[in-house]
Every structure is written in structure tokens, then in C-alpha cells.
Design an enzyme around this catalytic site. Sequence first.
Site, short mmCIF file in Angstrom:
data_model
loop_
_atom_site.label_atom_id
_atom_site.label_comp_id
_atom_site.label_asym_id
_atom_site.label_seq_id
_atom_site.Cartn_x
_atom_site.Cartn_y
_atom_site.Cartn_z
N ASP A 145 -2.68 1.51 24.06
CA ASP A 145 -3.73 1.29 23.07
C ASP A 145 -4.66 0.16 23.52
O ASP A 145 -5.04 -0.69 22.73
CB ASP A 145 -3.10 0.96 21.71
CG ASP A 145 -4.07 1.14 20.55
OD1 ASP A 145 -5.05 1.91 20.69
OD2 ASP A 145 -3.85 0.52 19.50
N VAL B 45 -0.40 -5.82 10.25
CA VAL B 45 -0.20 -7.12 10.87
C VAL B 45 -0.59 -8.17 9.83
O VAL B 45 -1.67 -8.11 9.23
CB VAL B 45 -1.04 -7.30 12.15
CG1 VAL B 45 -0.79 -8.66 12.77
CG2 VAL B 45 -0.72 -6.19 13.15
N GLY C 209 -2.37 2.86 12.29
CA GLY C 209 -1.57 4.04 12.08
C GLY C 209 -0.08 3.76 12.01
O GLY C 209 0.65 4.43 11.27
N MET C 210 0.41 2.77 12.77
CA MET C 210 1.85 2.50 12.79
C MET C 210 2.27 1.43 11.81
O MET C 210 3.42 1.42 11.37
CB MET C 210 2.30 2.08 14.19
CG MET C 210 2.39 3.27 15.09
SD MET C 210 3.68 3.26 16.35
CE MET C 210 5.14 2.62 15.63
N GLY C 211 1.37 0.51 11.48
CA GLY C 211 1.82 -0.58 10.61
C GLY C 211 0.72 -1.54 10.22
O GLY C 211 -0.46 -1.27 10.40
N LEU D 147 -3.97 -9.38 8.50
CA LEU D 147 -4.89 -9.48 9.63
C LEU D 147 -5.46 -8.12 9.99
O LEU D 147 -6.54 -8.03 10.55
CB LEU D 147 -4.18 -10.09 10.85
CG LEU D 147 -3.74 -11.55 10.69
CD1 LEU D 147 -2.92 -11.99 11.89
CD2 LEU D 147 -4.95 -12.44 10.49
N GLY D 148 -4.73 -7.05 9.69
CA GLY D 148 -5.21 -5.71 9.99
C GLY D 148 -4.14 -4.68 9.72
O GLY D 148 -2.98 -5.01 9.46
#
Length: 153
Positions: A138, A30, A26-28, A22-23
Site C-alpha cells: 500500500d 488509526v 478498509g482494514m481498520g 487519525l484516519g
Amino acid sequence: MPFPLTHDDPHHIGPYRLIARLGSGGMGTVYLARSAGGRTVALKTMHAAIASDTTCRTRFRLESDAARVIGGLHGAEVVDADPRAETPWLATEYVLGPPLDEAVRLAGPLPEPSVRALGAALCGALGQLHGSDVVHRDLKPSNIMITAYGPKV
């Protein structure tokens, strides 16, 4: 909008089978995923490169806690999570609807009554978070989903 899995994406995370991306940020990443019982979820993971960083793991755990605080009224309901896994993950309900930025790009500016309703709902969501000593770090149009039942952060 879902994208195909890449060659280096896992096929399963926890008890969930990954279906699509899905996307990624920077952190991970989805993923769109499905439980053994057939429930479709959005499954967020940490990038392996930062999963060993204690500060990043703490931040991910706090994000999981914040998602539980905001709940299903203003956010995606948390279904499952394992912030202590080798690759930490968080599974939430799959929210059907476009992000705010995409909705405006596709349909143009929202009418004033819609903007007012959106603002009121976002104030409610942020008030609930802040009342629980959680700060959303965010909040931006791409992280606000427009659903048939109102916006979800």
C-alpha cells in the site's frame, strides 16, 4: 490531522487511552493514543467486522511484522502490538509530519533535489523490506510521512 472520537469508538485499546482518530481505511482505524506513562502513539486497529476473518488477521500480523522490520529509520518504530487480541492492534511511535500528498497539496511540487532525496530514502526503505521478504502492498503518497528527519513509510 486528528479528528474527534466517534460515539462508537472505544475509550481504551490494550493499555492505551484513545485521544482522537487519525484516519480510517478498509482494514481498520488509526487512533492517536497515550500510554499510562504519557507516551503518545499511533494505534492501528482492525475493524471488528473483519477481525474474525483468519486471512485478515494473518495480513494484520504480517503488517505488524513488516513494521518491526522497517524499524524507526524508514518507518514508525513499533512500540507494542497484540495481533491476537479480540480486536488486533499495533502501536507505533506517533510520526509528526504531513503525508506526502498533503505536503505537495499545501506547498506545491517539491524541488528536484528534494524529490531525488525522497526517492533515495524510499528506495532504502523498500530495499530493507524486500531484503526481509516483505512486500509493501500500500505504498502511496498518503502513506509516506514527511518528517524533519526524512520520509517514513
